[in-house]
Design an enzyme around this catalytic site. Structure first.
Site, PDB file in Angstrom:
ATOM      1  N   LYS A 158      -8.466   6.908   9.639  1.00 21.89           N
ATOM      2  CA  LYS A 158      -7.920   5.545   9.634  1.00 21.89           C
ATOM      3  C   LYS A 158      -8.269   4.813  10.923  1.00 21.89           C
ATOM      4  CE  LYS A 158      -3.681   5.207   7.855  1.00 21.89           C
ATOM      5  NZ  LYS A 158      -2.246   5.535   7.563  1.00 21.89           N
ATOM      6  N   GLY A 164      -4.864  -4.132   6.146  1.00 21.23           N
ATOM      7  CA  GLY A 164      -5.510  -4.555   4.901  1.00 21.23           C
ATOM      8  C   GLY A 164      -6.317  -3.460   4.238  1.00 21.23           C
ATOM      9  N   LYS A 237      -1.528  -4.042  -1.674  1.00 15.77           N
ATOM     10  CA  LYS A 237      -0.449  -4.163  -2.659  1.00 15.77           C
ATOM     11  C   LYS A 237      -0.703  -5.304  -3.636  1.00 15.77           C
ATOM     12  CE  LYS A 237       2.212  -2.969   1.367  1.00 15.77           C
ATOM     13  NZ  LYS A 237       2.835  -3.532   2.569  1.00 15.77           N
ATOM     14  N   ARG A 292       5.484  -8.715  11.638  1.00 13.56           N
ATOM     15  CA  ARG A 292       5.361 -10.099  11.150  1.00 13.56           C
ATOM     16  C   ARG A 292       6.135 -10.206   9.849  1.00 13.56           C
ATOM     17  NH1 ARG A 292       2.155  -8.381   6.913  1.00 13.56           N
ATOM     18  NH2 ARG A 292       0.605  -6.851   7.530  1.00 13.56           N
TER      19      ARG A 292
HETATM   20  P1  ADP Z   1      -3.223  -0.753   6.460  1.00 17.69           P
HETATM   21  O1  ADP Z   1      -2.633  -1.098   7.793  1.00 17.69           O
HETATM   22  O2  ADP Z   1      -4.715  -0.890   6.416  1.00 17.69           O
HETATM   23  O3  ADP Z   1      -2.527  -1.437   5.331  1.00 17.69           O
HETATM   24  P2  ADP Z   1      -1.652   1.674   6.050  1.00 17.69           P
HETATM   25  O4  ADP Z   1      -1.562   2.742   7.070  1.00 17.69           O
HETATM   26  O5  ADP Z   1      -0.478   0.746   5.929  1.00 17.69           O
HETATM   27  O6  ADP Z   1      -2.996   0.812   6.298  1.00 17.69           O
HETATM   28  O7  ADP Z   1      -1.950   2.307   4.620  1.00 17.69           O
HETATM   29  C1  ADP Z   1      -2.240   1.522   3.504  1.00 17.69           C
HETATM   30  C2  ADP Z   1      -2.237   2.392   2.256  1.00 17.69           C
HETATM   31  O8  ADP Z   1      -3.230   3.415   2.367  1.00 17.69           O
HETATM   32  C3  ADP Z   1      -0.938   3.134   2.000  1.00 17.69           C
HETATM   33  O9  ADP Z   1       0.016   2.330   1.332  1.00 17.69           O
HETATM   34  C4  ADP Z   1      -1.438   4.282   1.150  1.00 17.69           C
HETATM   35  O10 ADP Z   1      -1.700   3.863  -0.172  1.00 17.69           O
HETATM   36  C5  ADP Z   1      -2.767   4.629   1.793  1.00 17.69           C
HETATM   37  N1  ADP Z   1      -2.573   5.664   2.854  1.00 17.69           N
HETATM   38  C6  ADP Z   1      -2.519   5.450   4.180  1.00 17.69           C
HETATM   39  N2  ADP Z   1      -2.328   6.621   4.857  1.00 17.69           N
HETATM   40  C7  ADP Z   1      -2.279   7.587   3.927  1.00 17.69           C
HETATM   41  C8  ADP Z   1      -2.084   9.027   3.962  1.00 17.69           C
HETATM   42  N3  ADP Z   1      -1.947   9.663   5.111  1.00 17.69           N
HETATM   43  N4  ADP Z   1      -2.061   9.689   2.786  1.00 17.69           N
HETATM   44  C9  ADP Z   1      -2.208   9.042   1.612  1.00 17.69           C
HETATM   45  N5  ADP Z   1      -2.398   7.709   1.506  1.00 17.69           N
HETATM   46  C10 ADP Z   1      -2.433   6.987   2.633  1.00 17.69           C
END
Ligand code: ADP
Length: 462
Positions: A158, A164, A237, A292
């Site tokens: 990540k 996003g 989402k 936010r």
């Molecule tokens: P962003 O900031 O890009 O939105 P997030 O960390 O909030 O990233 O993660 C967005 C989505 O990605 C989560 O709602 C989930 O669907 C998937 N996701 C993120 N981390 C994981 C993980 N460790 N295992 C499984 N799915 C993940």
């Protein structure tokens, strides 16, 4: 209280902020790009200033133009909405330096939660559960392998500055590890001008459950319940609801406690969201904090009766929260469908002229939109053109209201994802609340028969 607020945003959220300001007796300044000269946020604000050409980097992200607009109009605060500059610590800092109140958390908090590795460390040290993963941004190929050995596969790479759903790569075995890291790095660098990445254990088909937090500058912090946001396309989402069908009262209490801890250990102020992944065995893990207002904030407003934008403004003006945790009450169930100008099958954006636009109404139906008939949906910005929100005494009523609303909503001239929403809202798994972040992929893979009788791939939308 502020006299004049400049809204550094566009579209539905700019209008939503204008409505809140009107109710509070605060005058408003809209800023707009040349592409948005005829937009509703320009029409309904008390004053407006053009801040540059259509590309966001020349207008809605152009800090000096926005500050000049604030200076010219004599605004005393800036509401950044979501996206654009809303999570920029630098923007918050220069606003403060110009004697403009930034309606949101402090630059320090923005900096902390904007760095997902630092946020993970802070939460973990404070006792909030986080997934096994790297303690810092990955330095070298060797280190990735060491972390992978430690946590095991599958894992997810990540972006440290992520948002996003960008800069994320799932890796299932050591074979693809190195190339996944370099692809994620490239994507992160291109999207966030920061190519740092980290590793987290991948949960298979978890639920995404997040808690709304509201905190004032005087040490009071409350949570306003959860939102289930598991229905996602490309980690973004598209439908959200509150409450979540997955939470028992005990699990809700445990997650809410962690959300409040997250707010406390980050010294959080203003509105924020603590995002968790919920595993099938009921364990939950912090993934990030969004500093936010969120797109999906209306479902929380519908079940709590609390106007989150007005709360943001009041808190930024130095007021204390007018209620304690015990006074927060939840009533009924709310669902939001994000109506996007996009092909319902491929998710490819579908900008262009809206030739006909008709909105549903009646009890329990709310629409947040800045779209209208004859609007030219610009290819320059996000494809979301409306949020359709319903509220009912229970989930079934909220669903019935959503179904009847989607059935009569008309958007002609461009494609929208309304047919996809109808398909979801009629899907047996959705109806019983059997959801996970893998839900939509499974639904889309399950064939093209649409229980509503509409072709799921219908051209245009009705
Ligand atoms: P962003 O900031 O890009 O939105 P997030 O960390 O909030 O990233 O993660 C967005 C989505 O990605 C989560 O709602 C989930 O669907 C998937 N996701 C993120 N981390 C994981 C993980 N460790 N295992 C499984 N799915 C993940």
């Amino acid at each position: 209280m502020f006299k004049k607020i400049l809204i550094a945003n566009r579209g539905e959220i700019a209008l939503r902020i204008i409505w809140a300001c009107r109710e509070l007796g605060i005058s408003t300044v809209a800023v707009y790009s040349e592409a948005d000269a005829h937009s509703l946020h320009v029409k309904f604000a008390d004053e407006d200033v053009c801040i540059g050409p259509a590309p966001a980097s020349d207008s809605y992200l152009n800090i000096s133009s926005i500050l000049s607009a604030a200076e010219i109009t004599g605004a005393d605060a800036v509401h950044p909405g979501y996206g654009f500059l809303s999570e920029s610590a630098h923007f918050a800092e220069v606003c403060e330096a110009c004697n403009l109140t930034f309606i949101g958390p402090s630059p320090e908090i923005l900096r902390l939660v904007g760095d997902k590795v630092r946020a993970r460390q802070t939460m973990s040290a404070g006792g909030v559960p986080v997934l096994p993963g790297s303690d810092s941004a990955l330095a070298s190929g060797e280190e990735v392998e060491r972390v992978a050995d430690e946590i095991g596969f599958p894992l997810i790479i990540k972006a440290v500055a992520g948002g996003g759903g960008k800069g994320m790569r799932v890796v299932r075995s050591s074979d693809g590890l190195e190339s996944a890291v370099s692809v994620a790095r490239q994507e992160a660098g291109a999207s966030f001008a920061d190519d740092r990445v980290y590793v987290e254990k991948l949960l298979e088909e978890p639920r995404h459950v997040e808690f709304q937090i509201m905190a004032d500058n005087h040490g009071n912090q409350v949570h306003l319940g959860e939102r289930e946001c598991s229905i996602q396309r490309r980690h973004q989402k598209i439908i959200e609801e509150s409450p979540s069908t997955a939470l028992t009262p005990a699990l809700r209490e445990a997650m809410a406690k962690s959300a409040i801890t997250a707010a406390r250990v980050s010294h959080y102020t203003n509105a924020g969201t603590v995002e968790f992944l919920l595993d099938r065995d009921g364990s939950f893990y912090f993934i990030e904090m969004n500093a936010r207002i969120q797109v999906e904030h209306p479902v929380t407003e519908m079940v709590t009766g609390i106007d989150l934008i007005k709360e943001q403004i009041r808190v930024a003006a130095g007021e204390t929260l007018g209620y304690s945790q015990r006074q927060v009450k939840w009533r009924g169930h709310s669902i939001e469908c994000r109506i996007n100008a996009e092909c319902p099958d491929t998710f490819v954006p579908s900008p262009g002229l809206i030739t006909s636009f008709h909105l549903p109404g009646g009890p329990g139906v709310r629409i947040d939109t800045a779209a209208h008939s004859q609007l030219n949906v610009s290819p320059y910005y996000d494809s979301m053109i409306a949020k359709l929100i319903t509220h009912g005494n229970d989930r079934a009523e909220a669903i019935f209201r959503m179904r009847r609303s989607l059935e009569v909503m008309v958007v002609e001239g461009i494609k929208t994802n309304i047919p996809l929403h109808l398909r979801i809202i009629n899907d047996p798994d959705f109806l019983i609340g059997r959801l996970s972040t893998g839900y939509l992929n499974r639904l889309l893979a399950s064939g093209d028969t649409d229980v509503t009788g509409n072709a799921a791939s219908a051209e245009g939308s009705a």
